[in-house]
Design a protein around this motif. Structure first.
Motif, PDB file in Angstrom:
ATOM      1  N   VAL A 179      -3.395   7.919   0.722  1.00 20.32           N
ATOM      2  CA  VAL A 179      -4.864   7.983   0.802  1.00 20.32           C
ATOM      3  C   VAL A 179      -5.259   9.199   1.642  1.00 20.32           C
ATOM      4  O   VAL A 179      -4.693   9.428   2.708  1.00 20.32           O
ATOM      5  CB  VAL A 179      -5.417   6.702   1.464  1.00 20.32           C
ATOM      6  CG1 VAL A 179      -6.938   6.682   1.446  1.00 20.32           C
ATOM      7  CG2 VAL A 179      -4.860   5.457   0.788  1.00 20.32           C
ATOM      8  N   LYS A 210      -1.219  -1.547  12.536  1.00 19.95           N
ATOM      9  CA  LYS A 210      -1.949  -1.970  11.333  1.00 19.95           C
ATOM     10  C   LYS A 210      -1.681  -3.436  10.981  1.00 19.95           C
ATOM     11  O   LYS A 210      -2.060  -3.880   9.889  1.00 19.95           O
ATOM     12  CB  LYS A 210      -1.581  -1.058  10.159  1.00 19.95           C
ATOM     13  CG  LYS A 210      -1.946   0.425  10.386  1.00 19.95           C
ATOM     14  CD  LYS A 210      -1.942   1.246   9.105  1.00 19.95           C
ATOM     15  CE  LYS A 210      -2.173   2.720   9.392  1.00 19.95           C
ATOM     16  NZ  LYS A 210      -2.542   3.503   8.216  1.00 19.95           N
ATOM     17  N   ALA A 250       4.750   4.650   5.128  1.00 20.93           N
ATOM     18  CA  ALA A 250       4.411   5.763   6.010  1.00 20.93           C
ATOM     19  C   ALA A 250       5.276   6.941   5.620  1.00 20.93           C
ATOM     20  O   ALA A 250       6.451   6.772   5.276  1.00 20.93           O
ATOM     21  CB  ALA A 250       4.649   5.379   7.462  1.00 20.93           C
ATOM     22  N   LYS A 281       0.849  -1.195   0.000  1.00 20.39           N
ATOM     23  CA  LYS A 281       0.000   0.000   0.000  1.00 20.39           C
ATOM     24  C   LYS A 281       0.879   1.237   0.000  1.00 20.39           C
ATOM     25  O   LYS A 281       1.241   1.773   1.036  1.00 20.39           O
ATOM     26  CB  LYS A 281      -0.929  -0.013   1.218  1.00 20.39           C
ATOM     27  CG  LYS A 281      -2.155  -0.881   0.997  1.00 20.39           C
ATOM     28  CD  LYS A 281      -3.480  -0.161   1.276  1.00 20.39           C
ATOM     29  CE  LYS A 281      -3.903   0.814   0.234  1.00 20.39           C
ATOM     30  NZ  LYS A 281      -4.063   2.157   0.498  1.00 20.39           N
ATOM     31  N   ALA A 303      -0.054   3.985  -1.693  1.00 20.65           N
ATOM     32  CA  ALA A 303      -0.896   5.148  -1.999  1.00 20.65           C
ATOM     33  C   ALA A 303      -0.926   6.128  -0.834  1.00 20.65           C
ATOM     34  O   ALA A 303      -0.843   5.729   0.325  1.00 20.65           O
ATOM     35  CB  ALA A 303      -2.320   4.682  -2.310  1.00 20.65           C
ATOM     36  N   GLY A 327       3.246  -1.950   4.165  1.00 20.23           N
ATOM     37  CA  GLY A 327       2.678  -0.609   4.224  1.00 20.23           C
ATOM     38  C   GLY A 327       3.758   0.443   4.012  1.00 20.23           C
ATOM     39  O   GLY A 327       4.953   0.145   4.063  1.00 20.23           O
ATOM     40  N   PRO A 373     -12.146   5.270   5.237  1.00 19.64           N
ATOM     41  CA  PRO A 373     -11.681   4.000   5.818  1.00 19.64           C
ATOM     42  C   PRO A 373     -10.157   3.927   5.761  1.00 19.64           C
ATOM     43  O   PRO A 373      -9.546   4.414   4.800  1.00 19.64           O
ATOM     44  CB  PRO A 373     -12.302   2.933   4.896  1.00 19.64           C
ATOM     45  CG  PRO A 373     -12.724   3.642   3.663  1.00 19.64           C
ATOM     46  CD  PRO A 373     -12.954   5.069   4.025  1.00 19.64           C
ATOM     47  N   ASP A 374      -9.529   3.361   6.792  1.00 22.56           N
ATOM     48  CA  ASP A 374      -8.084   3.111   6.738  1.00 22.56           C
ATOM     49  C   ASP A 374      -7.915   1.753   6.053  1.00 22.56           C
ATOM     50  O   ASP A 374      -8.085   0.694   6.672  1.00 22.56           O
ATOM     51  CB  ASP A 374      -7.472   3.111   8.144  1.00 22.56           C
ATOM     52  CG  ASP A 374      -5.948   3.049   8.087  1.00 22.56           C
ATOM     53  OD1 ASP A 374      -5.426   2.393   7.166  1.00 22.56           O
ATOM     54  OD2 ASP A 374      -5.295   3.662   8.944  1.00 22.56           O
ATOM     55  N   ILE A 375      -7.620   1.816   4.762  1.00 23.74           N
ATOM     56  CA  ILE A 375      -7.606   0.598   3.927  1.00 23.74           C
ATOM     57  C   ILE A 375      -6.548  -0.372   4.439  1.00 23.74           C
ATOM     58  O   ILE A 375      -6.789  -1.576   4.571  1.00 23.74           O
ATOM     59  CB  ILE A 375      -7.331   0.960   2.439  1.00 23.74           C
ATOM     60  CG1 ILE A 375      -8.299   2.055   1.984  1.00 23.74           C
ATOM     61  CG2 ILE A 375      -7.454  -0.274   1.555  1.00 23.74           C
ATOM     62  CD1 ILE A 375      -7.969   2.682   0.636  1.00 23.74           C
ATOM     63  N   ASP A 379      -7.006  10.972   4.384  1.00 17.86           N
ATOM     64  CA  ASP A 379      -7.597  10.458   5.619  1.00 17.86           C
ATOM     65  C   ASP A 379      -9.053  10.918   5.771  1.00 17.86           C
ATOM     66  O   ASP A 379      -9.855  10.258   6.413  1.00 17.86           O
ATOM     67  CB  ASP A 379      -6.782  10.924   6.829  1.00 17.86           C
ATOM     68  CG  ASP A 379      -5.446  10.185   6.902  1.00 17.86           C
ATOM     69  OD1 ASP A 379      -5.408   9.015   6.492  1.00 17.86           O
ATOM     70  OD2 ASP A 379      -4.453  10.792   7.342  1.00 17.86           O
TER      71      ASP A 379
END
Ligand code: CTP
Length: 409
Positions: free
Chosen positions: A278, A344, A327, A274, A276, A325, A306-308, A280
């Motif tokens: 996104v 997560k 960050a 992930k 992307a 993930g 949503p936190d995918i 928030d």
């Protein structure tokens, strides 16, 4: 492992089509990317572009004639194919395709191909009627059955004025397939899902909330995974990058659309990344009409998306699926990264230091620290494409691939 052309030796076979001029650009790009390029031209090709053009762009003599090898350092058709990493035939005319399908060996290019035991990538380019003729279809099928890679031509208006399939694709598309042929397929058998780019949260018909993500990091991960042999699905918000060749591309705009697309696609994947950025929050209310500046201030209510990634952490089968993930952090990189890794339920997190000069949003470079339950590894401050390769190297070196994705040689 690097998935680039640097240090690779490529034979480019040019045949007699108007699209030959486009291949001059390909040779120039390959040479700039530090490949050693040997151009072989058929006689018909020399009617479209002068051999001198390719010689100047590659910085090497051009091969035309089977029987004059002295001025070419004594390299023969056998030597050409033996020393190269791959052969690209572009543009490949109907005539060349037919001759190769029948194993003819009556000029330098056809003998070089017949003598080759390296990947051969064929890029057909011709008039649509010729391309769609059953004879060409049959010959292309034969080439595929012989183990050659055939790149599908683009559609559009052709030099002859007709419209349809038969245009030579852009180099950026072809390059991905060529690199996949010449790179070690250490992600072979893996099904990879990558998300990339920003999301846009509209609040009226012309405006939206978004962020500065260009999509470069996620697209680099998708491209390098494809080059290393994986089957790749890329779910992307509105990024500034061209769609990479070879990947299954799913375009989304909002975080909710990305959420739905990820939920539709993640289940059969062995690696999910992930990358992307996104949003928030989304706007609680969307206006049907363009908002006018009638009042001096505007208060907009936002609600959480949503936190995918968090949801994937819950839904993934961690015995079968590797969840990675990203960050973006500007301080306490390791602490913040570890918090997200645990919070997560990730297998690995790549933390981007956006405070590092020349790294982060919109630029070409990244400064990434990889964190997992075993420890931390700081990657070089380097291009996003190299960073992507380093992330895959880390995954492979640390034996993080799950048994579901079998490795092919
Ligand atoms: N992410 C996600 N869905 C969201 C927000 C983030 O899937 N709604 C994912 C991103 O794709 C990224 C990771 O979560 O892989 C971390 O994103 P980041 O923006 O750094 O962190 P947040 O979780 O949003 O936390 P914060 O912004 O508070 O640091």
């Amino acid at each position: 492992m690097s998935t680039s052309f640097a240090g690779k030796r490529v034979v480019v076979g040019v045949t007699g089509s108007i699209a030959a001029f486009k291949v001059a650009g390909w040779v120039s790009t390959l040479t700039k990317e530090e490949a050693l390029v040997d151009v072989v031209m058929t006689e018909a090709a020399t009617k479209f572009v002068a051999p001198m053009t390719f010689a100047a762009l590659s910085g090497r003599p051009v091969f035309e004639d089977m029987f004059t090898t002295e001025q070419q350092g004594g390299i023969s058709h056998i030597g050409l194919s033996r020393e190269a990493d791959c052969i690209i035939i572009a543009p490949a005319t109907a005539q060349t395709i037919a001759r190769l399908a029948y194993g003819m060996a009556d000029d330098l290019l056809s003998t070089t191909v017949l003598a080759a035991r390296i990947p051969v990538i064929i890029c057909p380019a011709m008039n649509v009627q010729m391309y769609e003729h059953p004879a060409t279809t049959r010959n292309l099928k034969t080439l595929l059955s012989l183990g050659y890679q055939v790149i599908e031509p683009d559609s559009g208006v052709m030099a002859c004025g007709e419209e349809g399939s038969g245009r030579l694709p852009e180099w950026e598309q072809v390059a991905e397939f060529v690199l996949r042929e010449i790179c070690t397929k250490d992600l072979g058998g893996q099904k990879v899902l990558v998300t990339a780019g920003p999301t846009r949260e509209p609040y009226d018909p012309v405006r939206f909330i978004s962020n500065r993500s260009s999509g470069k990091m996620g697209y680099a991960l998708a491209r390098t995974a494809f080059r290393r042999g994986a089957e790749v699905t890329l779910i992307s918000g509105p990024a500034t990058q061209p769609v990479p060749g070879g990947v299954h591309f799913v375009s989304v705009t909002t975080a909710v659309e990305m959420y739905k697309a990820v939920m539709d696609h993640f289940q059969d994947k062995s690696i999910i990344v992930k990358a992307a950025a996104v949003s928030d929050f989304r706007c609680a209310k969307q206006f049907d009409q363009k908002i006018k500046k009638d009042s001096s201030s505007l208060i907009m209510e936002l609600e959480q998306n949503p936190d995918i990634l968090k949801e994937l952490g819950e839904l993934c089968d961690h015995d079968r699926q590797l969840l990675i993930g990203f960050a973006a952090e500007s301080s306490n990189i390791k602490e913040e990264g570890r918090k997200k890794l645990i919070g997560k339920k990730l297998d690995l997190i790549a933390v981007n230091d956006i405070s590092s000069a020349g790294a982060g949003f919109e630029v070409d470079n990244n400064q990434v620290t990889l964190i997992d339950s075993a420890g931390e590894a700081q990657l070089l401050h380097t291009s996003k494409l190299k960073t992507a390769d380093l992330i895959w190297d880390h995954v492979i070196a640390n034996k993080m691939l799950k048994p579901a994705g079998s490795k092919s040689p």
